[in-house]
Motif scaffolding. Structure first.
Motif, PDB file in Angstrom:
ATOM      1  N   ARG A  21      39.978  37.859  39.752  1.00 41.63           N
ATOM      2  CA  ARG A  21      38.931  37.650  40.763  1.00 41.63           C
ATOM      3  C   ARG A  21      39.202  38.434  42.032  1.00 41.63           C
ATOM      4  NH1 ARG A  21      40.211  31.541  40.974  1.00 41.63           N
ATOM      5  NH2 ARG A  21      42.167  32.679  40.871  1.00 41.63           N
TER       6      ARG A  21
ATOM      7  N   TYR B 178      48.055  20.377  33.794  1.00 41.95           N
ATOM      8  CA  TYR B 178      48.402  21.751  33.404  1.00 41.95           C
ATOM      9  C   TYR B 178      49.121  21.734  32.057  1.00 41.95           C
ATOM     10  CZ  TYR B 178      50.880  26.265  33.574  1.00 41.95           C
ATOM     11  OH  TYR B 178      51.399  27.511  33.282  1.00 41.95           O
TER      12      TYR B 178
ATOM     13  N   THR C 179      56.378  35.265  39.605  1.00 40.78           N
ATOM     14  CA  THR C 179      55.057  35.914  39.674  1.00 40.78           C
ATOM     15  C   THR C 179      54.299  35.337  40.875  1.00 40.78           C
ATOM     16  OG1 THR C 179      53.966  34.183  38.387  1.00 40.78           O
ATOM     17  CG2 THR C 179      54.951  35.996  37.126  1.00 40.78           C
TER      18      THR C 179
HETATM   19  P1  NDP Z   1      49.933  34.884  38.524  1.00 45.13           P
HETATM   20  O1  NDP Z   1      49.363  33.907  39.488  1.00 45.13           O
HETATM   21  O2  NDP Z   1      50.823  35.956  39.040  1.00 45.13           O
HETATM   22  O3  NDP Z   1      48.764  35.544  37.669  1.00 45.13           O
HETATM   23  C1  NDP Z   1      47.697  34.786  37.208  1.00 45.13           C
HETATM   24  C2  NDP Z   1      46.539  35.708  36.892  1.00 45.13           C
HETATM   25  O4  NDP Z   1      45.448  34.911  36.403  1.00 45.13           O
HETATM   26  C3  NDP Z   1      46.066  36.459  38.114  1.00 45.13           C
HETATM   27  O5  NDP Z   1      45.797  37.792  37.756  1.00 45.13           O
HETATM   28  C4  NDP Z   1      44.787  35.728  38.505  1.00 45.13           C
HETATM   29  O6  NDP Z   1      43.864  36.626  39.069  1.00 45.13           O
HETATM   30  C5  NDP Z   1      44.277  35.288  37.127  1.00 45.13           C
HETATM   31  N1  NDP Z   1      43.329  34.174  37.232  1.00 45.13           N
HETATM   32  C6  NDP Z   1      43.578  32.908  37.629  1.00 45.13           C
HETATM   33  N2  NDP Z   1      42.427  32.196  37.640  1.00 45.13           N
HETATM   34  C7  NDP Z   1      41.449  33.038  37.232  1.00 45.13           C
HETATM   35  C8  NDP Z   1      40.048  32.906  37.042  1.00 45.13           C
HETATM   36  N3  NDP Z   1      39.399  31.756  37.272  1.00 45.13           N
HETATM   37  N4  NDP Z   1      39.342  33.985  36.631  1.00 45.13           N
HETATM   38  C9  NDP Z   1      39.967  35.161  36.408  1.00 45.13           C
HETATM   39  N5  NDP Z   1      41.290  35.347  36.563  1.00 45.13           N
HETATM   40  C10 NDP Z   1      42.017  34.306  36.971  1.00 45.13           C
HETATM   41  O7  NDP Z   1      50.695  33.997  37.446  1.00 45.13           O
HETATM   42  P2  NDP Z   1      51.474  34.389  36.092  1.00 45.13           P
HETATM   43  O8  NDP Z   1      51.486  35.831  35.874  1.00 45.13           O
HETATM   44  O9  NDP Z   1      52.740  33.649  36.141  1.00 45.13           O
HETATM   45  O10 NDP Z   1      50.531  33.658  35.029  1.00 45.13           O
HETATM   46  C11 NDP Z   1      50.124  34.274  33.814  1.00 45.13           C
HETATM   47  C12 NDP Z   1      50.117  33.229  32.728  1.00 45.13           C
HETATM   48  O11 NDP Z   1      51.456  32.800  32.475  1.00 45.13           O
HETATM   49  C13 NDP Z   1      49.326  31.962  33.066  1.00 45.13           C
HETATM   50  O12 NDP Z   1      48.568  31.563  31.947  1.00 45.13           O
HETATM   51  C14 NDP Z   1      50.409  30.937  33.365  1.00 45.13           C
HETATM   52  O13 NDP Z   1      49.966  29.626  33.101  1.00 45.13           O
HETATM   53  C15 NDP Z   1      51.495  31.397  32.410  1.00 45.13           C
HETATM   54  N6  NDP Z   1      52.850  30.936  32.728  1.00 45.13           N
HETATM   55  C16 NDP Z   1      53.500  31.347  33.862  1.00 45.13           C
HETATM   56  C17 NDP Z   1      54.788  30.911  34.121  1.00 45.13           C
HETATM   57  C18 NDP Z   1      55.558  31.328  35.334  1.00 45.13           C
HETATM   58  O14 NDP Z   1      56.661  30.779  35.564  1.00 45.13           O
HETATM   59  N7  NDP Z   1      55.095  32.262  36.126  1.00 45.13           N
HETATM   60  C19 NDP Z   1      55.492  29.986  33.211  1.00 45.13           C
HETATM   61  C20 NDP Z   1      54.726  29.642  32.052  1.00 45.13           C
HETATM   62  C21 NDP Z   1      53.467  30.106  31.832  1.00 45.13           C
HETATM   63  P3  NDP Z   1      43.021  36.377  40.417  1.00 45.13           P
HETATM   64  O15 NDP Z   1      43.832  35.537  41.334  1.00 45.13           O
HETATM   65  O16 NDP Z   1      42.772  37.772  40.885  1.00 45.13           O
HETATM   66  O17 NDP Z   1      41.777  35.721  39.935  1.00 45.13           O
END
Ligand code: NDP
Length: 279
Positions: free
Chosen positions: A38, A162, A197
């Motif tokens: 977004r 979550y 992240t």
């Molecule tokens: P980040 O917050 O760095 O990245 C999350 C991404 O998801 C961003 O690019 C964000 O983009 C996008 N996003 C969130 N909501 C929306 C939406 N409504 N529409 C479109 N895009 C969306 O987190 P991570 O890289 O850590 O997360 C990636 C995945 O890994 C997730 O599914 C998370 O649950 C999972 N995960 C992460 C862990 C961690 O420790 N980091 C551990 C376990 C799982 P924008 O804000 O531009 O919309």
């Protein structure tokens, strides 16, 4: 020839974190990529990092979209087909946790928060999979979903909604894998542990608080046996492996954990009973 030559991939949540790293890995290995999120500014950062890695602008489709809206999801699929003519790989990576503004945790949190959590972490994945299915059937493509070690089997009482969404995502991945492999589409799932992240920042958790938690985990062999935080690339390489039929075609509907050893420890194992017994 690079392993993703002539492949087209959509990577949701690629404006940050794991999705951004995955987009760069796939594109460096030859894929044409649709990157999305977004936040237009952060998405542009991903685009710039791709260009800096030597990826041609023609191989990048950057789409600002909210995957919880049907317009956003349609735009993602339609613009990919319009620009690249096909879809081979769908990485359902976008996800988020949410804090309750009133400060409560667990199942005292509002049902509105439950809906919001389910929408982004589960419902949008189901709906994107439905939209992508006809295109993936044509290319005999691959789907990788990004879940979490929060999906269980251990309870995560303070992060209830979550972890429930991610548990459902694991089961969706298994169910969809069986249904779709009949049509030549492979589905697998990756379950990361702690990865540094934008995840906590997206929950409005200040850096100082985030670092306090990370420092605790790093110092505690029961939390993070490997004693280092995961990097987005650690998960991106696993996603790329599961998206690459040439090396992982026999893996169907699996949830594969990459967590530095976190889930190997349970509460009883985290106490040294041998020492207690021998003292
Ligand atoms: P980040 O917050 O760095 O990245 C999350 C991404 O998801 C961003 O690019 C964000 O983009 C996008 N996003 C969130 N909501 C929306 C939406 N409504 N529409 C479109 N895009 C969306 O987190 P991570 O890289 O850590 O997360 C990636 C995945 O890994 C997730 O599914 C998370 O649950 C999972 N995960 C992460 C862990 C961690 O420790 N980091 C551990 C376990 C799982 P924008 O804000 O531009 O919309």
């Amino acid at each position: 020839m690079p392993r993703f030559s002539n492949k087209v991939a959509i990577i949701t949540g690629s404006s940050n974190g794991i999705g951004r790293a995955t987009a760069i890995i796939l594109a460096k290995d030859g894929a044409k990529v649709t990157i999305t999120g977004r936040n237009a500014e952060r998405l542009e950062e991903t685009r710039q990092q791709l260009l800096a890695a030597g990826i041609s602008a023609d191989n990048i489709n950057a789409v600002v979209a909210d995957i919880t809206s049907s317009d956003g999801r349609n735009q993602l699929i339609n613009s990919t087909i319009q620009k690249f003519g096909q879809l081979d790989i769908l990485i359902n990576n976008a996800g988020a946790g949410f804090n309750d503004p009133t400060g409560v945790t667990g199942i005292r949190q509002s049902i509105e928060l439950f809906d919001k959590t389910i929408n982004v972490n589960l419902k949008s994945v189901i709906e994107l999979t439905q939209l992508a299915r006809p295109y993936l059937e044509k290319t005999q493509g691959d789907i990788v979903n990004v879940s979490s070690i929060a999906s269980g089997p251990q309870a995560h009482a303070s992060f209830s909604y979550y972890s429930m969404a991610k548990a459902a995502l694991d089961q969706f991945s298994r169910n969809a894998a069986i249904e779709l492999i009949e049509h030549g589409i492979r589905v697998n799932c990756v379950n990361p542990g702690a990865v540094d992240t934008g995840f906590m920042g997206a929950m409005d958790i200040p850096d100082a608080a985030k670092n306090k938690v990370y420092d605790f985990m790093l110092a505690d062999k029961h939390s993070l046996p490997v004693r280092k935080m995961g990097k987005p690339e650690d998960i991106g390489h696993l996603i790329a492996f599961l998206a690459d039929k040439t090396v992982s075609s026999y893996i169907i509907g699996q949830t594969i954990t990459a967590d530095g050893g976190t889930t190997l420890i349970n509460a009883m194992n985290s106490h040294d009973f041998v020492e207690m017994l021998l003292k």
